[in-house]
Design a protein around this motif. Structure first.
Motif, PDB file in Angstrom:
ATOM      1  N   PRO A  37       0.831  -1.208   0.000  1.00  0.00           N
ATOM      2  CA  PRO A  37       0.000   0.000   0.000  1.00  0.00           C
ATOM      3  C   PRO A  37       0.864   1.255   0.000  1.00  0.00           C
ATOM      4  O   PRO A  37       1.886   1.330   0.686  1.00  0.00           O
ATOM      5  CB  PRO A  37      -0.790  -0.123   1.310  1.00  0.00           C
ATOM      6  N   GLY A  38       0.465   2.236  -0.805  1.00  0.00           N
ATOM      7  CA  GLY A  38       1.147   3.518  -0.819  1.00  0.00           C
ATOM      8  C   GLY A  38       2.470   3.534  -1.559  1.00  0.00           C
ATOM      9  O   GLY A  38       3.134   4.574  -1.589  1.00  0.00           O
ATOM     10  N   LYS A  39       2.860   2.425  -2.174  1.00  0.00           N
ATOM     11  CA  LYS A  39       4.142   2.342  -2.871  1.00  0.00           C
ATOM     12  C   LYS A  39       3.924   2.230  -4.382  1.00  0.00           C
ATOM     13  O   LYS A  39       2.921   1.694  -4.846  1.00  0.00           O
ATOM     14  CB  LYS A  39       4.954   1.143  -2.386  1.00  0.00           C
ATOM     15  N   VAL A  40       4.908   2.717  -5.142  1.00  0.00           N
ATOM     16  CA  VAL A  40       4.903   2.596  -6.600  1.00  0.00           C
ATOM     17  C   VAL A  40       5.957   1.573  -7.004  1.00  0.00           C
ATOM     18  O   VAL A  40       7.141   1.729  -6.699  1.00  0.00           O
ATOM     19  CB  VAL A  40       5.204   3.937  -7.283  1.00  0.00           C
ATOM     20  N   VAL A  41       5.516   0.517  -7.668  1.00  0.00           N
ATOM     21  CA  VAL A  41       6.412  -0.504  -8.212  1.00  0.00           C
ATOM     22  C   VAL A  41       6.347  -0.401  -9.729  1.00  0.00           C
ATOM     23  O   VAL A  41       5.259  -0.394 -10.310  1.00  0.00           O
ATOM     24  CB  VAL A  41       5.999  -1.920  -7.754  1.00  0.00           C
ATOM     25  N   THR A  42       7.512  -0.294 -10.371  1.00  0.00           N
ATOM     26  CA  THR A  42       7.546  -0.111 -11.816  1.00  0.00           C
ATOM     27  C   THR A  42       8.250  -1.271 -12.491  1.00  0.00           C
ATOM     28  O   THR A  42       9.324  -1.693 -12.066  1.00  0.00           O
ATOM     29  CB  THR A  42       8.258   1.201 -12.182  1.00  0.00           C
ATOM     30  N   ALA A  49       9.486  -8.280 -23.332  1.00  0.00           N
ATOM     31  CA  ALA A  49      10.070  -8.760 -22.080  1.00  0.00           C
ATOM     32  C   ALA A  49       9.056  -9.482 -21.200  1.00  0.00           C
ATOM     33  O   ALA A  49       9.449 -10.142 -20.237  1.00  0.00           O
ATOM     34  CB  ALA A  49      10.680  -7.590 -21.301  1.00  0.00           C
ATOM     35  N   GLY A  50       7.757  -9.347 -21.501  1.00  0.00           N
ATOM     36  CA  GLY A  50       6.722 -10.011 -20.705  1.00  0.00           C
ATOM     37  C   GLY A  50       6.043  -9.108 -19.694  1.00  0.00           C
ATOM     38  O   GLY A  50       5.308  -9.596 -18.831  1.00  0.00           O
ATOM     39  N   LYS A  51       6.243  -7.807 -19.810  1.00  0.00           N
ATOM     40  CA  LYS A  51       5.679  -6.885 -18.809  1.00  0.00           C
ATOM     41  C   LYS A  51       4.153  -6.917 -18.812  1.00  0.00           C
ATOM     42  O   LYS A  51       3.524  -7.064 -17.756  1.00  0.00           O
ATOM     43  CB  LYS A  51       6.170  -5.457 -19.074  1.00  0.00           C
ATOM     44  N   GLU A 154       1.822   1.285 -19.275  1.00  0.00           N
ATOM     45  CA  GLU A 154       2.384   2.334 -20.124  1.00  0.00           C
ATOM     46  C   GLU A 154       1.420   3.521 -20.272  1.00  0.00           C
ATOM     47  O   GLU A 154       0.945   3.816 -21.369  1.00  0.00           O
ATOM     48  CB  GLU A 154       2.785   1.762 -21.482  1.00  0.00           C
ATOM     49  N   PRO A 155       1.130   4.194 -19.168  1.00  0.00           N
ATOM     50  CA  PRO A 155       0.139   5.280 -19.203  1.00  0.00           C
ATOM     51  C   PRO A 155       0.582   6.492 -20.007  1.00  0.00           C
ATOM     52  O   PRO A 155      -0.255   7.337 -20.343  1.00  0.00           O
ATOM     53  CB  PRO A 155      -0.012   5.651 -17.728  1.00  0.00           C
ATOM     54  N   ASP A 156       1.881   6.600 -20.331  1.00  0.00           N
ATOM     55  CA  ASP A 156       2.361   7.772 -21.055  1.00  0.00           C
ATOM     56  C   ASP A 156       2.374   7.582 -22.568  1.00  0.00           C
ATOM     57  O   ASP A 156       3.001   8.348 -23.291  1.00  0.00           O
ATOM     58  CB  ASP A 156       3.751   8.170 -20.564  1.00  0.00           C
ATOM     59  N   VAL A 185       3.827   0.068 -15.615  1.00  0.00           N
ATOM     60  CA  VAL A 185       4.676  -0.435 -16.687  1.00  0.00           C
ATOM     61  C   VAL A 185       5.124   0.753 -17.514  1.00  0.00           C
ATOM     62  O   VAL A 185       4.311   1.605 -17.874  1.00  0.00           O
ATOM     63  CB  VAL A 185       3.918  -1.433 -17.593  1.00  0.00           C
ATOM     64  N   SER A 186       6.422   0.831 -17.804  1.00  0.00           N
ATOM     65  CA  SER A 186       6.911   1.972 -18.566  1.00  0.00           C
ATOM     66  C   SER A 186       8.173   1.621 -19.340  1.00  0.00           C
ATOM     67  O   SER A 186       8.965   0.777 -18.920  1.00  0.00           O
ATOM     68  CB  SER A 186       7.196   3.155 -17.639  1.00  0.00           C
ATOM     69  N   HIS A 187       8.353   2.301 -20.490  1.00  0.00           N
ATOM     70  CA  HIS A 187       9.614   2.250 -21.220  1.00  0.00           C
ATOM     71  C   HIS A 187      10.470   3.470 -20.927  1.00  0.00           C
ATOM     72  O   HIS A 187      11.641   3.516 -21.319  1.00  0.00           O
ATOM     73  CB  HIS A 187       9.340   2.206 -22.734  1.00  0.00           C
ATOM     74  N   ASP A 188       9.887   4.471 -20.299  1.00  0.00           N
ATOM     75  CA  ASP A 188      10.573   5.739 -20.087  1.00  0.00           C
ATOM     76  C   ASP A 188      11.425   5.649 -18.835  1.00  0.00           C
ATOM     77  O   ASP A 188      10.937   5.784 -17.722  1.00  0.00           O
ATOM     78  CB  ASP A 188       9.541   6.865 -19.960  1.00  0.00           C
ATOM     79  N   LEU A 189      12.721   5.397 -19.021  1.00  0.00           N
ATOM     80  CA  LEU A 189      13.577   5.165 -17.875  1.00  0.00           C
ATOM     81  C   LEU A 189      13.780   6.421 -17.035  1.00  0.00           C
ATOM     82  O   LEU A 189      13.924   6.332 -15.820  1.00  0.00           O
ATOM     83  CB  LEU A 189      14.935   4.613 -18.331  1.00  0.00           C
ATOM     84  N   HIS A 190      13.787   7.602 -17.661  1.00  0.00           N
ATOM     85  CA  HIS A 190      13.861   8.833 -16.885  1.00  0.00           C
ATOM     86  C   HIS A 190      12.704   8.899 -15.890  1.00  0.00           C
ATOM     87  O   HIS A 190      12.877   9.157 -14.703  1.00  0.00           O
ATOM     88  CB  HIS A 190      13.787  10.058 -17.809  1.00  0.00           C
ATOM     89  N   THR A 191      11.506   8.671 -16.407  1.00  0.00           N
ATOM     90  CA  THR A 191      10.315   8.756 -15.575  1.00  0.00           C
ATOM     91  C   THR A 191      10.312   7.670 -14.514  1.00  0.00           C
ATOM     92  O   THR A 191       9.985   7.914 -13.357  1.00  0.00           O
ATOM     93  CB  THR A 191       9.058   8.626 -16.455  1.00  0.00           C
TER      94      THR A 191
END
Length: 260
Positions: A37-42, A49-51, A154-156, A185-191
């Motif tokens: 709870p309350g945490k962001v896991v990316t 890759a199977g994401k 991949e919301p972005d 799930v994201s491809h944007d490593l900066h974000t």
């Protein structure tokens, strides 16, 4: 596969030893992941890759070949897909679009649209809004579930850099206000590196996982992303100082602050 529930003191959702095969192809191999709870896991990793398969297995949409998925009893999940096609001939306003999936009061719909920052679009045709605005409408759709766990695939997508910053600020505000967990799930490593508590680097299996700073230094991470890993390394801003209202530095503690 075990699907036994978690106790209230455990994570919102946990996968242990999760494997998925499609025919002769091994898509996921003994993956472990958990969201508190309350945490962001990316989840990060290259295409294929199977994401998304992992997300779908966690949601119960794909049957694992082995391993376990455990969810907290009564867990409410809000899911935002990568994209959602809308028939251009359908006369749908944003408000009617959101009402397609669940009965919802006008007040709850307005609150979700406000949380996503798109209340002004409520009576606009969905076909007339931009790609970035559509992503925030999909965020509002996920928030209608009043989720304990927000799952964002991949919301972005189709969102420019400014729009990404606003979208992730909205997600962060929701997390802080409600205490929900976030699986992203994201491809944007900066974000990813700037916005998450825990990173899982995936390529069919877990290559490495941990705090963003640790993952960014891990040999497996550099092997997977090659030279781009160094280019996209996280800038860690240790907030050991204070600022005046105009943004100027007014106080530092041991270690100071590096600007450049």
């Amino acid at each position: 596969m075990s699907t036994s529930p978690l106790t209230p003191s455990e994570p919102l959702i946990r996968a242990e030893g999760l494997s998925v095969r499609f025919g002769s192809r091994q898509v996921l191999d003994r993956v472990d992941v958990a969201v508190q709870p309350g945490k962001v896991v990316t989840l990060i990793g290259p295409n294929g890759a199977g994401k998304t398969t992992l997300v779908r297995a966690l949601l119960g949409l794909v049957k694992p070949s082995s391993g376990s998925v455990r969810r907290r009893p009564g867990l409410r999940i809000g899911y935002m897909p990568q994209r959602l096609a809308v028939d251009p001939t359908l006369p749908l306003t944003v408000r009617r679009f959101l009402a397609l999936w669940r009965p919802v009061t006008a007040g709850r719909m307005t609150a979700a649209l406000e949380q996503a920052g798109v209340a002004r679009l409520a009576d606009q045709p969905v076909q007339s809004i931009s790609g970035g605005e559509m992503q925030r409408v999909l965020l509002a759709r996920a928030l209608l579930a009043e989720p304990d766990l927000l799952v964002l695939d991949e919301p972005d997508q189709a969102v420019d850099v400014h729009g990404q910053a606003e979208l992730y600020a909205r997600i962060d505000a929701v997390r802080r206000a409600s205490g929900c967990g976030v699986l992203l799930v994201s491809h944007d490593l900066h974000t990813v590196m700037a916005r998450t508590d825990h990173v899982v680097c995936l390529n069919g299996h877990v290559c490495c996982s941990g705090h963003p700073e640790d993952v960014s230094r891990h040999p497996e991470y550099h092997s997977l992303f090659g030279g781009h890993a160094a280019e996209l390394a996280v800038y860690l801003h240790h907030h050991d100082h204070a600022h005046a209202d105009d943004g100027s530095l007014v106080r530092t503690t041991e270690g100071g602050c590096c600007h450049g």
